[in-house]
Each structure stands twice: as structure tokens, then as C-alpha cells.
Scaffold this active site. Structure first.
Site, mmCIF file in Angstrom:
data_model
loop_
_atom_site.group_PDB
_atom_site.id
_atom_site.type_symbol
_atom_site.label_atom_id
_atom_site.label_comp_id
_atom_site.label_asym_id
_atom_site.label_seq_id
_atom_site.Cartn_x
_atom_site.Cartn_y
_atom_site.Cartn_z
ATOM 1 N N HIS A 1 0.841 -1.203 0.000
ATOM 2 C CA HIS A 1 0.000 0.000 0.000
ATOM 3 C C HIS A 1 0.871 1.246 0.000
ATOM 4 O O HIS A 1 1.788 1.359 0.807
ATOM 5 C CB HIS A 1 -0.897 0.044 1.247
ATOM 6 C CG HIS A 1 -2.009 -0.957 1.212
ATOM 7 N ND1 HIS A 1 -3.132 -0.832 1.984
ATOM 8 C CD2 HIS A 1 -2.182 -2.078 0.478
ATOM 9 C CE1 HIS A 1 -3.943 -1.855 1.736
ATOM 10 N NE2 HIS A 1 -3.380 -2.630 0.837
ATOM 11 N N TYR B 1 -9.037 5.039 7.785
ATOM 12 C CA TYR B 1 -9.146 5.391 9.198
ATOM 13 C C TYR B 1 -10.242 6.453 9.287
ATOM 14 O O TYR B 1 -10.053 7.574 8.801
ATOM 15 C CB TYR B 1 -7.824 5.957 9.726
ATOM 16 C CG TYR B 1 -6.726 4.920 9.887
ATOM 17 C CD1 TYR B 1 -5.976 4.477 8.797
ATOM 18 C CD2 TYR B 1 -6.433 4.384 11.145
ATOM 19 C CE1 TYR B 1 -4.968 3.529 8.961
ATOM 20 C CE2 TYR B 1 -5.423 3.442 11.316
ATOM 21 C CZ TYR B 1 -4.698 3.019 10.207
ATOM 22 O OH TYR B 1 -3.704 2.082 10.379
ATOM 23 N N PRO C 1 -3.483 -0.196 18.813
ATOM 24 C CA PRO C 1 -3.266 -0.621 17.429
ATOM 25 C C PRO C 1 -3.436 0.465 16.361
ATOM 26 O O PRO C 1 -3.124 0.229 15.203
ATOM 27 C CB PRO C 1 -4.317 -1.719 17.225
ATOM 28 C CG PRO C 1 -5.372 -1.436 18.238
ATOM 29 C CD PRO C 1 -4.676 -0.803 19.402
ATOM 30 N N LYS D 1 1.783 -0.446 14.895
ATOM 31 C CA LYS D 1 3.215 -0.566 15.206
ATOM 32 C C LYS D 1 3.616 -1.841 15.951
ATOM 33 O O LYS D 1 4.806 -2.189 15.989
ATOM 34 C CB LYS D 1 3.653 0.637 16.069
ATOM 35 C CG LYS D 1 3.711 1.936 15.312
ATOM 36 C CD LYS D 1 4.932 1.989 14.408
ATOM 37 C CE LYS D 1 4.820 3.053 13.342
ATOM 38 N NZ LYS D 1 4.683 2.553 11.980
ATOM 39 N N TYR E 1 4.289 6.391 9.994
ATOM 40 C CA TYR E 1 3.482 5.218 9.642
ATOM 41 C C TYR E 1 4.305 4.173 8.890
ATOM 42 O O TYR E 1 4.231 2.981 9.201
ATOM 43 C CB TYR E 1 2.274 5.669 8.804
ATOM 44 C CG TYR E 1 1.179 4.635 8.718
ATOM 45 C CD1 TYR E 1 0.207 4.547 9.702
ATOM 46 C CD2 TYR E 1 1.125 3.735 7.660
ATOM 47 C CE1 TYR E 1 -0.803 3.596 9.638
ATOM 48 C CE2 TYR E 1 0.133 2.775 7.592
ATOM 49 C CZ TYR E 1 -0.824 2.707 8.572
ATOM 50 O OH TYR E 1 -1.811 1.754 8.517
#
Ligand code: APR
Ligand code: PHB
Length: 390
Positions: free
Chosen positions: A72, A200, A292, A296, A384
Site C-alpha cells: 500500500h 481510518y 493498534p 506498530k 506510519y
């Protein structure tokens, strides 16, 4: 029975450590209280940072990951009725790969067993002794017999409910923690993902996350109360709530399908310092936990044992103890960066408190800022996809 490094726990941390030690010519035995079947099917998170993918490839574990992992190059933040893309690869040059933690665990177990690695499942009553001597002993029961494993070092990779950390005498370790007033209800569904990238979603009813495992399987989460009884969430209620929180962008609908698994997990942040006591080295969830939202957890576990593998190699090959001595401080730099990022993502995206409109306004302002400023978006993206230690 004797080995060089006794490893407690066959999660990503313990298994990768055993694999890396083998590649460095160092013997280890892994002791796991669950069955192989159980650890290979336990559903957990599934995002690998670029650095974790590179590491797995370098260690000879890239074959199925490259075939089945989903690369991604961005994620979506959804709020205020609109979709906003964080173009991770454009901003950082790096990407993430979606590949379930249990797939990493399966690949590691296969790699260890292919070369005769000693993994013992369903061991009971593990106790650590002599950690402050040069000759630690791990005592346990296996197949009805009392066993002793004598080793040079013990690696405590036994997760958040393990025995390793509690084996350190009181007063040695310091705990830093934070709890959150919410949990995640997660489902695995036989439904093709309705999105190519993770979503998200920030919504007034609470956070929702759209993730996936394959072109046929979706993984979705809902923010819920920590006291939630899963029995109160029949499938129709879950789908209805996911629709409310995710179908906020005109023309976008989610795909539904049979729910294969559902569970509720609490959220917590925890760091325990230092990550070593005498001959015991702690790694992964045994010594730090992240909520979560930042994806990570598995990455930190893999990063810890990479350091540990190098440190043991320096000790056995060259008699050097500098890397073992530096292990905790070095690992904690990455751990704290991930702690901050995970806390920040969590605080940004969840419904915090019903009665605090001020905080809700700050969240919206931050969401608008992070999706409009290249500088702020780059900060999110580089955390990220994974930063080197900072
Ligand atoms: N004796 C032997 N094994 C034990 C014991 C014990 N007393 N207690 C726990 N274990 C085992 C667990 O059954 C588990 O298989 O230790 C293993 C720890 O593995 P994980 O919990 O997967 O922890 P870790 O390898 O550090 O990986 C961290 O897991 O929970 C996720 O979000 C987390 O992605 C992160 C990853
Ligand atoms: C998952 O796919 O399980 C997942 C993805 C991203 C997260 C957490 C979990 O932040």
C-alpha cells in the site's frame, strides 16, 4: 538439556529471534505455552512497515510475503463527509505491506522446522531461575515431565501476559503507561475489500477502520466501550454501525459478507524500562504495548529482536558485550517514537469524551491540518511507514 539462548514465547519476536540466531550459528530453544495450531491461527494486526518487509526478505522469509502481501502506498483519513489521502510513498519514498501477523508466524515456524529448529509447544509452568548468574535455567513441564533448559541467556518474548517480566525482582523496572476509555471490536469477514487502501474514519459515533487481508477477506474495526459484551453485537448490528461510520462519502458503500471471527480488544500504552535485567533480555509485547491505531506492535517486536540478534552474534563471535549493553537504550528510542505516534493517532481519531466539545474541535482542526499541510502529512507518513531510530 542445554542451549545458548533460551527463548520464551513463539510470537513474532521469539520466532524471528530464533531464526536470526540460527543464521548467525547460535543455538536456541523456543518454549511456547500454546499449541502450534493456536499460534498459527491467532488473528492479530497485519501491517508491516517497509523496514520490516526488508528485514524479512533479507532473512530469507520474503517468498510468500512477496506473493501474498498487499503493498500500500497510501492510507485514507475519512472525516467530515470526505475522504483525504495521505500519499505515503510520494511523501516518504516508502510503503507498507498488509500481511497478517499469523502469516508471519506461520512462515517463521516453517523456516525453523525446515532446519530442525527446536520449538516446543504446549509447555506448562515456565519458571526462570539464575537470571543474575552466568548460568540461567528455565524450568517447565512438557508432555507430563519436568524439564530444565540450561542456557547462557534468556530472551523473554512472551507477550503482555508472560512470565519473563514478572521474574525481574521488584524495584528494578519502571513502568510508564496509559489506558484509554475505549476498545476495538474487530471482525474478519468473507467480503472483498471495498477499498484499495486502509480507511481510518473519524466519526461522531466513534472511530472505524477498514482494513483487509486478501482480495476476498476484509478486516474491520469499530471503537466500542471497553466493557462491551460481544453477545450484544450480532452481525447485523456490527454491519449497521460500520455503515453509519464509514458510508459518509457520497457514492461509497462497504461490502458485506459472512463474519468469520469477531473479538473485542482493550487498548493500552505501556513501556517498561530497562528492557534487560542481568541475563534476561525482554523484547516485543513482553516489555511494551501500543494501541493498534498506529499499526506498530508487530514492527516493534521485529525491530527489538533484530537488535538482539546482532548483539548476541557480537557476543558469541567476538566476545563483545557492547551491543548487549546498549540493547535496551537503543531499542527504547524506536519504542518511544512508536509510543508517541500510536498515542497521537489514537487521540486524533477516536471519540474521546462525549462531554468535551473543545477536544472534538481540536481533533477536527488537526485532521484538517494533517490532510492539507504537506509538512504535517509527511510527519504522519514517515512515522506510519517507519522511521529509523530517532
Ligand atoms: N510460557 C510460554 N509462552 C508464553 C507464556 C508462558 N508463560 N506466556 C505467553 N506466552 C506466549 C504466548 O502464547 C505468545 O505466543 O508468548 C507468545 C508472545 O507472542 P505475542 O503476544 O505475539 O508477542 P510478540 O512476539 O512480542 O509480538 C508482538 O503481537 O499482540 C501482538 O500487537 C502485538 O503485533 C504485536 C505482536
Ligand atoms: C489490521 O489490518 O488488522 C490493522 C490495520 C491497521 C491498524 C490496525 C490493525 O492500525
Amino acid at each position: 538439556m542445554r542451549t545458548q539462548v533460551g527463548i520464551v514465547g513463539a510470537g513474532p519476536a521469539g520466532l524471528l529471534l530464533s531464526h536470526l540466531l540460527h543464521r548467525a550459528g547460535i543455538d536456541s530453544v523456543v518454549l511456547e505455552c500454546r499449541s502450534r495450531e493456536y499460534v498459527e491461527h491467532r488473528i492479530r494486526a497485519g501491517v508491516l512497515e517497509q523496514g520490516s518487509v526488508d528485514l524479512l526478505r533479507r532473512s530469507g522469509l520474503g517468498e510468500r510475503l512477496d506473493r501474498e502481501g498487499l503493498r500500500h502506498e497510501g492510507i485514507e483519513l475519512r472525516f467530515g463527509g470526505a475522504a483525504h489521502r495521505i500519499a505515503m510513498t510520494e511523501l516518504t519514498g516508502r510503503a507498507i505491506t498488509v500481511y497478517g501477523q499469523q502469516e508471519v508466524v506461520k512462515d517463521l515456524i516453517a523456516a525453523r522446522t525446515a532446519v530442525g529448529g527446536d520449538l516446543r509447544f504446549e509447555v506448562e509452568d515456565v519458571r526462570l531461575d539464575g537470571l543474575d548468574s552466568d548460568a540461567p535455567v528455565i524450568r517447565y513441564r512438557h508432555q507430563g515431565r519436568d524439564e530444565e533448559l540450561h542456557c547462557d541467556f534468556v530472551a523473554g518474548c512472551d507477550g503482555s501476559h508472560g512470565v519473563s517480566r514478572p521474574s525481574v525482582p521488584a524495584g528494578v523496572l519502571t513502568e510508564y503507561d496509559r489506558s484509554y476509555p475505549f476498545a476495538w471490536l474487530g471482525i474478519l469477514a468473507a467480503a472483498p475489500p471495498a477499498t484499495e487502501e486502509l480507511i481510518y474514519a473519524h466519526h461522531e459515533r466513534g472511530f472505524a477502520l477498514y482494513s483487509m487481508r486478501s482480495p476476498e477477506i476484509s478486516r474491520l474495526y469499530l471503537q466500542v466501550d471497553p466493557e462491551t459484551d460481544i453477545a450484544q453485537w450480532p452481525d447485523e448490528r456490527i454491519w449497521a454501525e460500520l455503515r453509519t461510520r464509514l458510508e459518509t462519502v457520497p457514492g461509497w458503500t462497504l461490502n458485506t459478507g459472512p463474519i468469520l471471527e469477531k473479538s473485542v480488544t482493550g487498548m493500552r500504552s505501556l513501556v517498561v524500562e530497562p528492557m534487560r535485567w542481568r541475563r534476561l533480555f525482554l523484547a516485543g509485547d513482553a516489555v511494551h504495548i501500543v494501541p493498534p491505531t498506529g499499526a506498530k506492535g508487530m514492527n516493534l517486536a521485529l525491530a527489538d529482536v533484530t537488535l538482539l540478534g546482532d548483539a548476541f552474534a557480537a557476543w558469541y563471535r567476538e566476545g563483545r558485550d557492547d551491543l548487549l549493553d546498549a540493547y535496551s537504550d537503543t531499542a527504547l528510542r524506536r519504542v518511544w517514537r512508536a509510543q508517541h505516534f500510536s498515542w497521537w493517532m489514537t487521540s486524533l481519531l477516536h471519540r474521546l469524551r462525549t462531554d468535551d466539545p473543545y477536544e472534538a474541535k481540536l481533533q477536527l482542526s488537526t485532521l484538517r491540518y494533517v490532510t492539507s499541510s504537506r509538512a504535517y502529512a509527511t510527519s504522519l507518513a514517515e512515522n506510519y511507514v517507519g522511521l529509523p531510530e530517532v
